[in-house]
Design an enzyme around this catalytic site. Structure first.
Site, PDB file in Angstrom:
ATOM      1  N   GLU A   1       0.833  -1.201   0.000  1.00  0.00           N
ATOM      2  CA  GLU A   1       0.000   0.000   0.000  1.00  0.00           C
ATOM      3  C   GLU A   1       0.868   1.251   0.000  1.00  0.00           C
ATOM      4  OE1 GLU A   1      -4.239   0.102   1.783  1.00  0.00           O
ATOM      5  OE2 GLU A   1      -2.997   1.144   3.257  1.00  0.00           O
TER       6      GLU A   1
ATOM      7  N   HIS B   1       6.400 -26.984   3.165  1.00  0.00           N
ATOM      8  CA  HIS B   1       5.575 -28.042   2.582  1.00  0.00           C
ATOM      9  C   HIS B   1       4.515 -27.461   1.649  1.00  0.00           C
ATOM     10  CE1 HIS B   1       7.271 -31.195   5.202  1.00  0.00           C
ATOM     11  NE2 HIS B   1       7.423 -30.190   6.047  1.00  0.00           N
TER      12      HIS B   1
ATOM     13  N   LYS C   1     -13.910   1.555  -4.085  1.00  0.00           N
ATOM     14  CA  LYS C   1     -14.918   1.995  -3.111  1.00  0.00           C
ATOM     15  C   LYS C   1     -15.975   2.869  -3.782  1.00  0.00           C
ATOM     16  CE  LYS C   1     -12.152   3.729   0.122  1.00  0.00           C
ATOM     17  NZ  LYS C   1     -11.687   4.251   1.428  1.00  0.00           N
TER      18      LYS C   1
END
Length: 547
Positions: free
Chosen positions: A353, A384, A512
């Site tokens: 960000e 793994h 947004k």
């Protein structure tokens, strides 16, 4: 802060030429058996940073430090610490460092010493924490608080959640919960675990208008009132981490229980502020202060240590070498400590960000790589899962390995086994395994090379994969604070050199805005045609299926 295109500096062009030397990590260790001593740094005798397993030599570091000088990193650092408005796109200072300024030296913004307000909020937080933890503060039925729910999103959630998890060995009797997602499942599952009579909600929103946070807060409020049947109960069970006193009071929260922070505190740097109230409630205010102490100690180190001994600067420069000259597109953060299981996620936001920008400080598109992709999981789980690609894939992925020398849970031989993997992985990544060694292993096992000639290439490890090893004496509030500040300053240095503004986040706004436009369209039965065909099709199928 100046507008300096890094690619136009002498150092950048010298680094481009230097890259042609094709340094390799095994070769560098062969040339200098004491490489570790020259390419590692210590902080307060509690953190060791070993960067020797990178494809760098003293000439590389000299050129990288020259790049920092040409990009005026030092003057930018002073500008940040001194309260200059280096966040130009929002005309704001950047002073998360003031929040943990334990020296209490004056820091001025617009001619006003912000330390007076910082200390006042800290004192208010301390008193509140003491009352809740001791049981003096009670719910609407007179019972003491047992559970605390932090409702926030982004920096108002990631930081507090990461730290409370990292410092679980220091937690008290209060049980912490974190709700961030606007998906109703998140708040519903949390409310199902708690008792309204003994739960405290922290609503973390500077404006008290953040959509996700306020949606969750209103649902929590209704849940409380469904049991309490009395609006006055809200004031006993909700506090606000906000600056909007009008909306806080309208919600039913006593403004005496509103903890302020300031526009010079960015969300992803806010855990040191009132946003950290959940941390202080979880581990006690004394330990919260130790967290601040650790960060402040790293701040002083970053500000005062010479370039050759400066840990955040060194990590930032090595990151630029790997990202901009060796072609790495991502960095993995791999903590070998289960308590740090959200550390990578926290700095995924912190870095991406901050430095995920394509517009330079001059307002023009940059023509070079800026911030890398950050990801990671705790060891040994990652071994793994994705280490296969790091070892034998086609992408260069520099890794930060983090581990404590001392564990909070010395059960059997768990910790030696964990740390043996920590040490082994960086050795394997650096030095690999040659074809000759693979063949020798087969011969020693009594297998002829004719039998395995087709298998040998699959067992070869090329090595030369860059890593940093960060060994911490023990994960404590102090060392965690220092680690967080170390990464913050690394990100800052890289943003200065990238010639971008690291402290805004305009990239989150468009989605947004469009969501606010789409929301009313989801609440009627009309066929939607106002978007592109894909978005129209998705919305209309959703409306068909939600019936």
């Amino acid at each position: 802060m100046q507008n300096i295109n890094p690619t136009q500096t002498f150092a950048w062009n010298a680094l481009e030429q230097h890259k042609a030397e094709n340094l390799t990590i095994p070769q560098l260790f062969n040339e200098d058996p004491k490489r570790f001593d020259k390419y590692s740094l210590r902080f307060e005798d509690q953190i060791l940073v070993d960067f020797s397993k990178n494809a760098i030599n003293q000439h590389t570091l000299a050129l990288l430090r020259q790049l920092a000088d040409e990009c005026q990193v030092k003057s930018a650092t002073y500008a940040m610490f001194n309260g200059e408005k280096i966040n130009r796109t929002e005309n704001r200072a950047v002073l998360h460092t003031a929040l943990r300024n334990r020296s209490n030296t004056p820091v001025e913004v617009d001619g006003k010493n912000v330390m007076l307000e910082v200390n006042a909020v800290l004192a208010k937080m301390k008193g509140f924490c003491e009352r809740v933890i001791s049981g003096v503060s009670k719910g609407y039925t007179g019972k003491a608080i047992t559970d605390v729910v932090n409702i926030g999103i982004g920096g108002s959630d990631l930081g507090p959640y990461m730290v409370t998890e990292a410092l679980r060995p220091y937690k008290n009797h209060l049980t912490m919960h974190f709700v961030s997602n606007v998906d109703g499942t998140h708040i519903a599952e949390t409310l199902a675990k708690i008792n309204p009579e003994t739960t405290l909600f922290l609503v973390a929103s500077k404006t008290f208008t953040t959509q996700e946070t306020m949606t969750n807060a209103l649902s929590a409020r209704q849940w409380l009132l469904d049991t309490a049947k009395d609006e006055s109960a809200v004031a006993k069970h909700f506090v606000a981490l906000s600056t909007n006193a009008k909306e806080v009071a309208k919600f039913g929260i006593d403004t005496e229980n509103m903890f302020e922070f300031w526009d010079w505190v960015g969300g992803r740097y806010s855990l040191w502020s009132a946003i950290g109230l959940s941390i202080a409630l979880s581990i006690g205010f004394e330990h919260f202060e130790q967290l601040l102490d650790g960060a402040h100690a790293m701040d002083k180190h970053f500000l005062n240590a010479p370039a050759e001994q400066n840990i955040p600067l060194t990590l930032a420069l090595i990151g630029i070498w790997n990202n901009n000259f060796l072609g790495a597109e991502s960095e993995a953060i791999l903590p070998y400590d289960q308590y740090l299981h959200r550390f990578a996620a926290y700095f995924q936001q912190g870095n991406m960000e901050s430095n995920g920008k394509y517009v330079g400080r001059d307002g023009k598109f940059v023509n070079y790589q800026t911030g890398p992709i950050i990801w990671g999981e705790p060891g040994t789980n990652g071994q793994h899962a994705f280490y296969q690609l790091i070892h034998q894939g086609t992408k260069l992925i520099p890794c930060d390995f983090i581990a404590p020398a001392q564990t909070h849970n010395p059960i059997g031989d768990h910790h030696p086994k964990l740390l043996s993997n920590f040490f082994a992985q960086t050795e394997a990544l650096a030095f690999g395994k040659s074809k000759e060694v693979v063949e020798q292993e087969f011969l020693q096992a009594g297998t002829s090379l004719e039998e395995v000639v087709e298998i040998v290439p699959f067992k070869v490890f090329t090595g030369n994969k860059p890593t940093n090893s960060i060994l911490v004496q023990k994960i404590t509030p102090f060392t965690l604070g220092a680690l967080i500040a170390m990464y913050e300053h690394k990100i800052f240095v890289q943003g200065v050199i990238f010639n971008i503004y690291s402290f805004d986040q305009w990239g989150v706004e468009l989605g947004k805005q469009l969501a606010n436009r789409i929301l009313p369209e989801l609440e009627n039965n009309e066929t939607i045609t106002s978007h592109d065909s894909s978005t129209n099709g998705l919305i209309n199928q959703f409306k068909l299926w939600k019936q």
